[in-house]
Motif scaffolding. Structure first.
Motif, PDB file in Angstrom:
ATOM      1  N   ILE A 158     -69.703  -0.622 -58.246  1.00 12.54           N
ATOM      2  CA  ILE A 158     -70.218  -1.889 -58.757  1.00 12.54           C
ATOM      3  C   ILE A 158     -71.340  -1.650 -59.770  1.00 12.54           C
ATOM      4  CG2 ILE A 158     -71.915  -2.176 -56.901  1.00 12.54           C
ATOM      5  CD1 ILE A 158     -69.815  -4.995 -58.405  1.00 12.54           C
ATOM      6  N   TRP A 159     -72.172  -0.631 -59.555  1.00 15.26           N
ATOM      7  CA  TRP A 159     -73.268  -0.344 -60.468  1.00 15.26           C
ATOM      8  C   TRP A 159     -72.744   0.092 -61.837  1.00 15.26           C
ATOM      9  CZ3 TRP A 159     -77.880  -1.538 -61.623  1.00 15.26           C
ATOM     10  CH2 TRP A 159     -78.657  -0.733 -62.464  1.00 15.26           C
ATOM     11  N   GLN A 160     -71.674   0.900 -61.843  1.00 20.16           N
ATOM     12  CA  GLN A 160     -71.079   1.338 -63.104  1.00 20.16           C
ATOM     13  C   GLN A 160     -70.481   0.158 -63.863  1.00 20.16           C
ATOM     14  OE1 GLN A 160     -71.122   4.509 -64.555  1.00 20.16           O
ATOM     15  NE2 GLN A 160     -70.374   3.301 -66.292  1.00 20.16           N
ATOM     16  N   GLU A 161     -69.864  -0.765 -63.120  1.00 20.26           N
ATOM     17  CA  GLU A 161     -69.284  -1.943 -63.756  1.00 20.26           C
ATOM     18  C   GLU A 161     -70.373  -2.852 -64.327  1.00 20.26           C
ATOM     19  OE1 GLU A 161     -66.447  -3.947 -61.370  1.00 20.26           O
ATOM     20  OE2 GLU A 161     -64.942  -2.374 -61.622  1.00 20.26           O
ATOM     21  N   LEU A 162     -71.508  -2.930 -63.631  1.00 20.47           N
ATOM     22  CA  LEU A 162     -72.635  -3.690 -64.162  1.00 20.47           C
ATOM     23  C   LEU A 162     -73.102  -3.090 -65.488  1.00 20.47           C
ATOM     24  CD1 LEU A 162     -74.749  -4.333 -60.931  1.00 20.47           C
ATOM     25  CD2 LEU A 162     -73.674  -6.077 -62.352  1.00 20.47           C
ATOM     26  N   GLN A 163     -73.185  -1.762 -65.519  1.00 15.33           N
ATOM     27  CA  GLN A 163     -73.598  -1.082 -66.748  1.00 15.33           C
ATOM     28  C   GLN A 163     -72.588  -1.288 -67.877  1.00 15.33           C
ATOM     29  OE1 GLN A 163     -74.139   2.909 -64.957  1.00 15.33           O
ATOM     30  NE2 GLN A 163     -76.275   2.802 -65.641  1.00 15.33           N
ATOM     31  N   ASP A 164     -71.304  -1.216 -67.535  1.00 15.09           N
ATOM     32  CA  ASP A 164     -70.254  -1.425 -68.543  1.00 15.09           C
ATOM     33  C   ASP A 164     -70.349  -2.835 -69.139  1.00 15.09           C
ATOM     34  OD1 ASP A 164     -69.373   1.114 -68.064  1.00 15.09           O
ATOM     35  OD2 ASP A 164     -67.674   0.505 -66.799  1.00 15.09           O
ATOM     36  N   GLY A 165     -70.586  -3.811 -68.267  1.00 16.57           N
ATOM     37  CA  GLY A 165     -70.701  -5.189 -68.734  1.00 16.57           C
ATOM     38  C   GLY A 165     -71.883  -5.374 -69.676  1.00 16.57           C
ATOM     39  N   PHE A 166     -73.014  -4.776 -69.337  1.00 21.23           N
ATOM     40  CA  PHE A 166     -74.201  -4.888 -70.191  1.00 21.23           C
ATOM     41  C   PHE A 166     -73.972  -4.200 -71.539  1.00 21.23           C
ATOM     42  CE2 PHE A 166     -78.231  -3.167 -71.772  1.00 21.23           C
ATOM     43  CZ  PHE A 166     -78.954  -4.349 -71.913  1.00 21.23           C
ATOM     44  N   LYS A 167     -73.361  -3.009 -71.505  1.00 16.70           N
ATOM     45  CA  LYS A 167     -73.091  -2.290 -72.747  1.00 16.70           C
ATOM     46  C   LYS A 167     -72.142  -3.078 -73.644  1.00 16.70           C
ATOM     47  CE  LYS A 167     -73.781   2.378 -70.876  1.00 16.70           C
ATOM     48  NZ  LYS A 167     -73.101   3.649 -70.491  1.00 16.70           N
ATOM     49  N   TYR A 168     -71.149  -3.722 -73.047  1.00 18.17           N
ATOM     50  CA  TYR A 168     -70.191  -4.490 -73.844  1.00 18.17           C
ATOM     51  C   TYR A 168     -70.869  -5.680 -74.519  1.00 18.17           C
ATOM     52  CZ  TYR A 168     -66.496  -7.769 -75.008  1.00 18.17           C
ATOM     53  OH  TYR A 168     -65.692  -8.658 -75.685  1.00 18.17           O
ATOM     54  N   VAL A 169     -71.630  -6.451 -73.743  1.00 17.95           N
ATOM     55  CA  VAL A 169     -72.266  -7.652 -74.290  1.00 17.95           C
ATOM     56  C   VAL A 169     -73.337  -7.280 -75.316  1.00 17.95           C
ATOM     57  CG1 VAL A 169     -73.713  -9.648 -73.731  1.00 17.95           C
ATOM     58  CG2 VAL A 169     -71.771  -9.074 -72.272  1.00 17.95           C
ATOM     59  N   SER A 170     -74.183  -6.313 -74.992  1.00 17.13           N
ATOM     60  CA  SER A 170     -75.258  -5.931 -75.913  1.00 17.13           C
ATOM     61  C   SER A 170     -74.716  -5.246 -77.167  1.00 17.13           C
ATOM     62  CB  SER A 170     -76.261  -5.014 -75.216  1.00 17.13           C
ATOM     63  OG  SER A 170     -75.629  -3.819 -74.771  1.00 17.13           O
ATOM     64  N   GLY A 171     -73.556  -4.623 -77.059  1.00 13.77           N
ATOM     65  CA  GLY A 171     -72.971  -3.936 -78.210  1.00 13.77           C
ATOM     66  C   GLY A 171     -72.251  -4.850 -79.178  1.00 13.77           C
ATOM     67  N   ASP A 172     -71.944  -6.080 -78.753  1.00 17.90           N
ATOM     68  CA  ASP A 172     -71.293  -7.056 -79.624  1.00 17.90           C
ATOM     69  C   ASP A 172     -72.379  -7.959 -80.212  1.00 17.90           C
ATOM     70  OD1 ASP A 172     -69.997  -9.538 -80.510  1.00 17.90           O
ATOM     71  OD2 ASP A 172     -68.183  -8.709 -79.593  1.00 17.90           O
ATOM     72  N   ARG A 173     -72.646  -7.833 -81.508  1.00 10.62           N
ATOM     73  CA  ARG A 173     -73.764  -8.538 -82.124  1.00 10.62           C
ATOM     74  C   ARG A 173     -73.593 -10.054 -82.077  1.00 10.62           C
ATOM     75  NH1 ARG A 173     -74.943  -5.722 -87.857  1.00 10.62           N
ATOM     76  NH2 ARG A 173     -76.696  -7.186 -87.787  1.00 10.62           N
ATOM     77  N   ASP A 174     -72.353 -10.530 -82.181  1.00 11.02           N
ATOM     78  CA  ASP A 174     -72.123 -11.976 -82.139  1.00 11.02           C
ATOM     79  C   ASP A 174     -72.393 -12.523 -80.737  1.00 11.02           C
ATOM     80  OD1 ASP A 174     -71.417 -12.186 -84.832  1.00 11.02           O
ATOM     81  OD2 ASP A 174     -69.351 -11.595 -84.412  1.00 11.02           O
ATOM     82  N   LEU A 175     -71.830 -11.870 -79.728  1.00  9.96           N
ATOM     83  CA  LEU A 175     -72.045 -12.321 -78.357  1.00  9.96           C
ATOM     84  C   LEU A 175     -73.512 -12.229 -77.966  1.00  9.96           C
ATOM     85  CD1 LEU A 175     -69.022 -10.782 -76.377  1.00  9.96           C
ATOM     86  CD2 LEU A 175     -69.271 -13.123 -77.232  1.00  9.96           C
ATOM     87  N   SER A 176     -74.151 -11.100 -78.276  1.00 11.06           N
ATOM     88  CA  SER A 176     -75.535 -10.896 -77.849  1.00 11.06           C
ATOM     89  C   SER A 176     -76.493 -11.870 -78.538  1.00 11.06           C
ATOM     90  CB  SER A 176     -75.966  -9.452 -78.110  1.00 11.06           C
ATOM     91  OG  SER A 176     -75.843  -9.129 -79.483  1.00 11.06           O
ATOM     92  N   SER A 177     -76.244 -12.182 -79.821  1.00  4.42           N
ATOM     93  CA  SER A 177     -77.137 -13.119 -80.517  1.00  4.42           C
ATOM     94  C   SER A 177     -77.009 -14.534 -79.949  1.00  4.42           C
ATOM     95  CB  SER A 177     -76.833 -13.123 -82.017  1.00  4.42           C
ATOM     96  OG  SER A 177     -75.521 -13.589 -82.280  1.00  4.42           O
ATOM     97  N   LEU A 178     -75.783 -14.938 -79.590  1.00  5.78           N
ATOM     98  CA  LEU A 178     -75.583 -16.263 -79.003  1.00  5.78           C
ATOM     99  C   LEU A 178     -76.212 -16.351 -77.615  1.00  5.78           C
ATOM    100  CD1 LEU A 178     -71.903 -17.017 -80.071  1.00  5.78           C
ATOM    101  CD2 LEU A 178     -73.986 -18.094 -80.939  1.00  5.78           C
ATOM    102  N   ILE A 179     -76.060 -15.298 -76.837  1.00  5.37           N
ATOM    103  CA  ILE A 179     -76.657 -15.295 -75.501  1.00  5.37           C
ATOM    104  C   ILE A 179     -78.176 -15.297 -75.592  1.00  5.37           C
ATOM    105  CG2 ILE A 179     -76.983 -13.874 -73.422  1.00  5.37           C
ATOM    106  CD1 ILE A 179     -74.005 -13.137 -73.629  1.00  5.37           C
ATOM    107  N   LEU A 180     -78.728 -14.584 -76.579  1.00  5.77           N
ATOM    108  CA  LEU A 180     -80.178 -14.575 -76.771  1.00  5.77           C
ATOM    109  C   LEU A 180     -80.682 -15.958 -77.179  1.00  5.77           C
ATOM    110  CD1 LEU A 180     -82.773 -12.933 -76.810  1.00  5.77           C
ATOM    111  CD2 LEU A 180     -82.290 -12.329 -79.192  1.00  5.77           C
ATOM    112  N   MET A 181     -79.951 -16.629 -78.058  1.00  7.30           N
ATOM    113  CA  MET A 181     -80.346 -17.977 -78.463  1.00  7.30           C
ATOM    114  C   MET A 181     -80.313 -18.936 -77.269  1.00  7.30           C
ATOM    115  SD  MET A 181     -78.653 -20.521 -81.280  1.00  7.30           S
ATOM    116  CE  MET A 181     -79.460 -22.061 -81.714  1.00  7.30           C
ATOM    117  N   LEU A 182     -79.259 -18.819 -76.456  1.00  7.79           N
ATOM    118  CA  LEU A 182     -79.155 -19.660 -75.269  1.00  7.79           C
ATOM    119  C   LEU A 182     -80.287 -19.362 -74.286  1.00  7.79           C
ATOM    120  CD1 LEU A 182     -77.556 -21.786 -73.707  1.00  7.79           C
ATOM    121  CD2 LEU A 182     -76.152 -19.945 -72.772  1.00  7.79           C
ATOM    122  N   THR A 183     -80.682 -18.098 -74.190  1.00  7.91           N
ATOM    123  CA  THR A 183     -81.784 -17.720 -73.318  1.00  7.91           C
ATOM    124  C   THR A 183     -83.072 -18.429 -73.720  1.00  7.91           C
ATOM    125  OG1 THR A 183     -80.827 -15.535 -72.901  1.00  7.91           O
ATOM    126  CG2 THR A 183     -83.176 -15.785 -72.483  1.00  7.91           C
TER     127      THR A 183
END
Length: 410
Positions: free
Chosen positions: A202-227
């Motif tokens: 589960i810890w590895q999957e958590l890391q994979d999920g974070f790397k995927y979201v943070s590595g996609d500039r479009d997704l990460s910028s939208l999530i940051l704006m929503l934050t």
């Protein structure tokens, strides 16, 4: 607009959740009114909102990994059953006049833990309810329409019940509202994928999920704006019981008008999103919605008369709904299937997880500066955040054009 309802599973989901969410908003309105009636404390209003949503900040990424690893349908059934039990416990607490604020806060915390898993699961399972994936954006928009119709009907009904019968009837109404949603869930015939034994921890999957979201500039910028929006702008709604009771000298029914006004605006924007033929203009919609949201919160802050405050509240609902729903649609339609639930979990964390922190902040700010000044500051931050996002997207576009020209030159 209603093309997604041709799918039997989604139609059952839609109708069952419609009833349940009205009950949820009845309970939410009753809890806020009860706490402020008993304590008169803006800070305690913020605390109740904080504990009901803070689990999403802590547990949402974990919930996303769990949902990706297990049968989503079974998880959804479990969360609905446990939510019904929590609603029943709160109903009996108020029925016997056990007005214990720590107990109410504790039960709100329990509901927050349930929601961390329930919301992630509900969002990610919709793709399995719609056979034609081209209709997925429409299903998401209809789901948002349903949620925001409940935001109108729930507080409106709660206002009548609170002033006529009392808080306990609102809580029992929410308890009973889980019966139709469970009945609809049991009538579904979902072809859920067989979940194999996880190859990673589960810890590895958590890391994979974070790397995927943070590595996609479009997704990460939208999530940051929503934050930013969830932390500094959306929590203005925490102070509406104070506006209703103290600033406009109203009662529980007046408070319900504020919630319903925001819900009306939300439904208007949800209907607009449901009628979109394509998802190509989602970023533009997010920007315009952010500007409307921030400006209308500013107007609510210093509205001199109740009718004007309610009109501006409807625009806050329109802006907030368009912003959050468009970001949700973008994530669900652009995230790869293997990472969808984990990407959605970061959306849930940014949306629901940050609101409780913001609720505490705006409650403290209202105690220090006053409710009008606190709401004004929240609206100003909303406009500033949208402006920064626009500048970022323009810079990203310029960099993309430069990179494209460099490739052509080579």
């Amino acid at each position: 607009m209603f093309r997604s309802l041709k799918y039997r599973n989604f139609k059952l989901f839609f109708y069952g959740q419609s009833v349940s969410l009205i009950g949820t908003w009845m309970q939410k309105t009753a809890v806020s009114w009860l706490v402020y009636r008993l304590t008169g404390s803006a800070l305690l209003l913020g605390i109740v909102s904080f504990v009901s949503l803070i689990p999403s900040l802590i547990l949402a990424p974990y919930a996303g990994s769990i949902v990706d690893r297990h049968n989503r349908y079974r998880i959804l059934v479990i969360t609905q059953v446990v939510s019904m039990l929590q609603a029943g416990a709160l109903a009996f607490l108020i029925l016997f006049k056990f007005y214990n604020i720590p107990a109410i806060i504790g039960l709100s915390l329990v509901q927050g833990v349930i929601n961390a898993f329930d919301v992630t699961c509900r969002q990610s399972i919709m793709v399995e309810m719609v056979d034609n994936k081209a209709d997925l954006p429409n299903a998401i928009a209809l789901n948002s329409t349903m949620t925001n119709f409940a935001r109108i009907a729930g507080p409106a009904v709660a206002g009548i019940i609170l002033s006529t019968f009392g808080e306990d009837v609102c809580f029992f109404g929410n308890f009973l509202s889980y019966i139709p949603v469970l009945a609809c869930l049991f009538m579904m015939k979902l072809n859920t994928a067989v979940i194999g034994k996880p190859q990673k921890g589960i810890w590895q999957e958590l890391q994979d999920g974070f790397k995927y979201v943070s590595g996609d500039r479009d997704l990460s910028s939208l999530i940051l704006m929503l934050t930013v929006s969830s932390l500094f702008v959306i929590p203005f709604n925490t102070l509406m019981p104070i506006f209703a009771k103290d600033i406009f000298n109203g009662d529980a029914k007046t408070f319900s008008w504020f919630e319903s006004a925001a819900g009306i605006g939300s439904v208007i924007s949800a209907v607009y999103l449901a009628n979109l033929k394509t998802d190509k203009n989602l970023v533009r919609i997010i920007i315009v919605a952010g500007l409307i949201f921030g400006a209308s919160v500013l107007m609510v802050a210093y509205a001199g008369k109740l009718p004007f405050a309610l009109i501006f509240m409807s625009f806050t609902g329109l802006g907030m709904m368009a912003q959050t729903s468009a970001i949700n649609t973008y994530i669900q339609t652009h995230a790869i299937p293997a990472m969808r639930a984990r990407a959605i979990s970061y959306y849930v964390m940014a949306y629901q997880g940050m609101i409780p922190v913001g609720s505490l902040m705006v409650g403290w700010l209202a105690n220090e500066l006053g409710p009008r000044q606190a709401v004004f500051i929240e609206g100003a931050i909303g406009l500033l955040a949208t402006g920064v996002f626009v500048l970022y997207k323009r810079r990203q576009g310029i960099e993309g054009n430069i990179g494209g020209k460099a490739m052509l030159a080579k």
